[in-house]
Scaffold this active site. Structure first.
Site, PDB file in Angstrom:
ATOM      1  N   GLU A 175       1.083  -0.486  -5.193  1.00 56.69           N
ATOM      2  CA  GLU A 175       0.067   0.546  -5.410  1.00 56.69           C
ATOM      3  C   GLU A 175       0.824   1.869  -5.418  1.00 56.69           C
ATOM      4  OE1 GLU A 175      -3.468   3.143  -3.542  1.00 56.69           O
ATOM      5  OE2 GLU A 175      -1.740   2.431  -2.425  1.00 56.69           O
ATOM      6  N   ASP A 181       0.825  -1.203   0.000  1.00 56.10           N
ATOM      7  CA  ASP A 181       0.000   0.000   0.000  1.00 56.10           C
ATOM      8  C   ASP A 181       0.861   1.257   0.000  1.00 56.10           C
ATOM      9  OD1 ASP A 181      -2.661   1.332   0.406  1.00 56.10           O
ATOM     10  OD2 ASP A 181      -1.686   1.982   2.259  1.00 56.10           O
TER      11      ASP A 181
END
Length: 640
Positions: free
Chosen positions: A371, A318
Site C-alpha cells: 500500500e 501497510d
C-alpha cells in the site's frame, strides 16, 4: 537457526546459534525462543521467558504464578551483552497472565510491559500477556498449499474482498468468534465469487477505532474474536473453500500505549533513537528502527509467524510510504536527510528488500502487496532486478482519479476525460491491484454508492457501470465489504454492516445479485485476468471520445482465442446506431450488460447477434453498429 515450516514445538530452548543470528539481524524464527515457551529444565516443567531490552538494569516477570509480586527468583538474567534476558519459572503454566517489570539502567525508572512476543493477550482495556503453549492444530488444507506453491498469480484471477472482522457481522451487538465466522464467512465469499479475503489487522490493538493499524501485540491474535485455534480453523475453512487469505500487516509503526513497545526498556528500543525519525506525529505512533538488527528480526520473524502458524497466503504491507521516506508527513525542518542528502529512508528500503527476499526464498506461493501512495519506482520489481520485491502494489492513482470522475455531473465529465483513461499510461510500470478499500468509505468520504452522481436510479446505474469498468480494466481487483449490497452509510467500525437492507429493498438485493454475476463473469473469462500485465492483453478501441464520455477497449487472452469488447457509457443518454471498430470480422454477442433488468437497470440489452461489416472505424477494418444503454457497461464477445 532452525529452518521451520510447521507449527512451533511444545519445547524449544535458545542456543548459541539463535543468539548469534538474532543479534546479527538474520533470525527469521525468533518467535520460537523469544517470549514465553514451555520448557523442561533439570527434569522440571515450567516456562522460559526471554526478551530483548539492551538498556535495562533489571527485568522481573510477574503474573498469576507469583501473585503479581516482584520476587528475586523471577528476575531475568542477562544472557548476552547486547540485551537478551531470560529466566525459567517452574510453576508458570499455560493460561497464566504475566507482565515484565523493566527497570532502566540509567534512570532506575521502571515500567510494566506486555511481552512483545506474546502469542495471546488480554482483551482491552486489560493489557497483560497470556502464556499460550497449546497452539497445535491439525490442518486439512494440504491441497490448497500445494496449489498455492505452483500458482502464478499474475496470470490467474484475483478478486479480493477486504474485511473488518469486528464489523462484518455481529451477534446481539457482540463480536463474532473465529468459529462463528467459520460457519458463515467462507460460504458467503465463495457464493459471491471472490477469490481471496483480505483481513484488516488481526494482531492485538487497544483501540477499536484504530481498526488494528496501531498494534501493541504483533504476535498476539486479536482476542476480540477468540483464540489461536479458532483463527487457524477459520483460515483452514477458507482454504477448503478455495479462498486465499491475505492479512493486513503493519511493520512501519506501533501504538504508543505504555504497556506496549514504546520505550520498552525505558529508552528508545524498538523505535529510532532520533525523535525526528521515531515519532510519527500524524498517527501519534512510533516508527520502528528498521536499521536495528533485533528489530528487523522481530518484524521479519513476525511475518514468518503469521505465514507459518496460520497459513496466511499473503501480506498487504501497510503505509509503505512511511517506511520509504524520511520526510513522510513532515514539514521542512522536521526531518534529517540521509547520508547522501536525500529524503529516502535507506534503512527502510533495505528492510523491505530483505523482507521480500526472505519470503520469496522460504514461503513458496506467498505474495506481498504494497500500500504505497507515491510514485516510488520498481515497487513490484524483483529485488535481484533492483526493485523492492513486492508482488503487487495498490493503484492509489487509479482509485483517486476514477472516484473523482464518477462523482462529476456527466455534463462536465467531457472536460475531465483523462481521469478515466490516464491509468493506462503508467499501468505497466507496476503490477497493480485496483483497490476500493476501507479508506475510501470513512471520515466523510461517503459510501461508495453516495460517491456516484445523480438521483437514486443514476447512483445505482453509476455503481454498476463503474464496477463493470473496473472488472474490465487490467489489474487484479479489491473491494471493501458492504459495497456489494449498497450500504448507504459510511463504514462504522463499531457496528455491523446494514445487512437488513438486502431483505427490505429490492434494489439492494438486485445489486448484490449484480456483484455475484459480475464476479462470476470475471472468473470465467480468461481474457479478464490472464494478461493483466502484458501489453497483449489490452487495446484501446477509442480512448478519446470525451464529448460523449464513452470508453471502448479490448481485453484478450494469451492465445488470442478470447476477446472481450468493453463499451462504457458514462452519461445518462442512450446512444443509437453507434459505430464501433472491431478487430475481427464475424458476429458478436452480448455477454454482460450492467443495464440488465435483473440488476435494476432499464433493460436495454442486445438480444440478438450483431454482425460486423467491412467498414473502417477506430483504426480497424471492421465495424459494428450498436445501441449503448445509459450509464452502463456493455461487453461483447466474438462468437464466430
Amino acid at each position: 537457526m532452525k529452518n521451520k515450516n510447521s507449527e512451533q514445538n511444545t519445547h524449544y530452548t535458545i542456543g548459541e546459534q539463535d543468539i548469534h543470528y538474532f543479534h546479527e539481524g538474520k533470525h527469521i524464527y525468533a518467535y520460537e525462543f523469544m517470549g514465553a515457551h514451555k520448557a523442561c529444565e533439570e527434569g522440571i516443567e515450567g516456562i522460559r521467558f526471554t526478551t530483548w531490552a539492551p538498556n535495562a538494569k533489571s527485568i522481573c516477570v510477574i503474573g498469576d504464578f507469583n501473585y503479581w509480586q516482584v520476587e528475586d527468583k523471577n528476575y531475568m538474567e542477562p544472557i548476552t551483552d547486547a540485551g537478551l534476558w531470560s529466566v525459567f519459572i517452574p510453576n508458570a503454566k499455560n493460561g497464566d497472565k504475566y507482565k515484565f517489570v523493566v527497570t532502566n539502567k540509567d534512570t532506575s525508572h521502571y515500567v510494566y510491559k506486555s511481552d512483545p512476543y506474546a502469542f495471546f493477550s488480554e482483551l482491552r482495556p486489560n493489557t497483560a500477556s497470556i502464556i499460550t503453549t497449546e497452539t497445535q492444530y491439525t490442518w486439512s488444507d494440504d491441497k490448497w498449499l500445494e496449489k498455492r506453491a505452483k500458482t502464478n498469480y499474475y496470470d490467474n484471477p484475483m478478486n479480493v474482498y477486504e474485511l473488518h472482522l469486528a464489523s462484518w457481522k455481529t451477534k446481539n451487538g457482540k463480536f463474532l468468534t473465529y468459529d462463528e465466522l467459520s460457519e458463515t464467512l467462507p460460504q458467503y465469499i465463495k457464493e459471491m465469487g471472490y477469490t481471496h479475503v483480505e483481513f484488516m489487522p488481526l494482531h492485538e490493538h487497544p483501540l477499536d477505532a484504530s481498526w488494528g493499524y496501531q498494534p501493541t501485540g504483533f504476535y498476539s491474535v486479536n482476542s476480540r474474536h477468540g483464540d489461536i485455534i479458532g483463527l487457524k480453523r477459520l483460515v483452514d475453512k477458507l482454504h477448503n473453500n478455495d479462498i486465499g487469505v491475505i492479512l493486513d500487516w503493519v511493520p512501519g509503526h506501533f501504538c504508543k500505549d505504555q504497556h506496549g513497545l514504546i520505550y520498552f526498556d525505558g529508552s528508545p528500543c524498538y523505535e529510532y533513537q532520533e525523535p525526528t525519525k521515531a515519532i510519527n506525529k500524524g498517527w501519534e505512533t512510533h516508527n520502528f528502527d528498521l536499521g536495528r538488527n533485533e528489530v528487523k528480526c522481530f518484524l521479519i520473524s513476525n511475518a514468518m509467524y503469521w505465514i507459518n502458524e496460520f497459513h496466511i497466503d499473503g501480506l498487504r504491507v501497510d503505509a509503505v510510504s512511511n517506511i520509504l521516506y524520511l520526510n513522510y508527513d513532515r514539514e521542512d525542518g522536521q526531518w534529517i536527510p540521509n547520508i547522501y542528502g536525500g529524503h529516502e529512508n535507506l534503512e527502510g528500503i533495505a528492510f523491505l528488500k530483505e523482507l521480500n527476499g526472505v519470503l520469496k526464498h522460504t514461503c513458496k506461493g506467498v505474495i506481498t502487496i504494497a500500500e504505497e501512495s507515491s510514485s516510488w519506482p520498481d515497487i513490484s520489481t524483483p529485488v535481484e532486478k533492483g526493485g523492492l520485491g513486492f508482488d503487487f502494489k495498490w493503484n492509489m492513482g487509479w482509485m483517486n482519479d476514477t472516484l473523482r470522475y464518477i462523482s462529476l455531473d456527466p455534463v462536465y465529465r467531457k472536460y475531465h476525460h483523462n481521469l478515466i483513461t490516464f491509468s493506462m499510461v503508467y499501468h505497466y510500470s507496476e503490477k497493480f491491484i485496483l483497490s476500493i478499500s476501507h479508506d475510501e468509505v470513512v471520515h466523510g468520504k461517503k459510501s461508495l454508492i453516495n460517491k456516484m452522481w445523480g438521483d437514486l436510479w443514476n447512483k445505482y446505474a453509476g455503481l454498476r457501470l463503474y464496477m463493470s469498468y473496473m472488472i474490465g480494466h487490467p489489474g487484479k481487483k479489491l473491494i471493501f465489504m458492504g459495497s456489494e449490497f449498497v450500504q448507504f452509510v459510511e463504514w462504522r467500525e463499531y457496528e455491523q454492516l446494514q445487512w437488513q437492507v438486502v431483505d427490505q429493498y429490492e434494489s439492494h438485493k438486485q445489486t448484490l445479485h449484480f456483484f455475484k454475476k459480475l464476479n462470476d463473469f470475471y472468473h470465467n473469462e480468461t481474457a479478464l485476468w490472464q494478461c493483466d500485465y502484458d501489453h497483449h492483453g489490452f487495446r484501446w478501441i477509442d480512448a478519446n471520445n470525451s464529448q460523449q464520455s464513452i470508453l471502448s477497449f479490448i481485453r484478450s487472452s494469451k492465445d488470442n482465442k478470447q476477446k472481450l469488447i468493453f463499451i462504457c457509457n458514462f452519461t445518462p443518454v442512450t446512444y443509437y446506431d453507434y459505430h464501433l471498430g472491431v478487430p475481427d470480422a464475424g458476429s458478436y454477442k452480448e455477454v454482460f450488460n450492467s443495464d440488465n433488468l435483473e440488476f435494476g437497470g432499464s433493460g436495454q440489452v442486445m438480444a440478438t447477434e450483431i454482425f460486423s461489416s467491412p467498414q473502417s472505424s477506430h483504426g480497424f477494418e471492421q465495424r459494428i453498429t450498436i445501441k449503448i444503454p445509459p450509464m452502463a457497461t456493455l461487453v461483447l464477445k466474438l462468437i464466430k
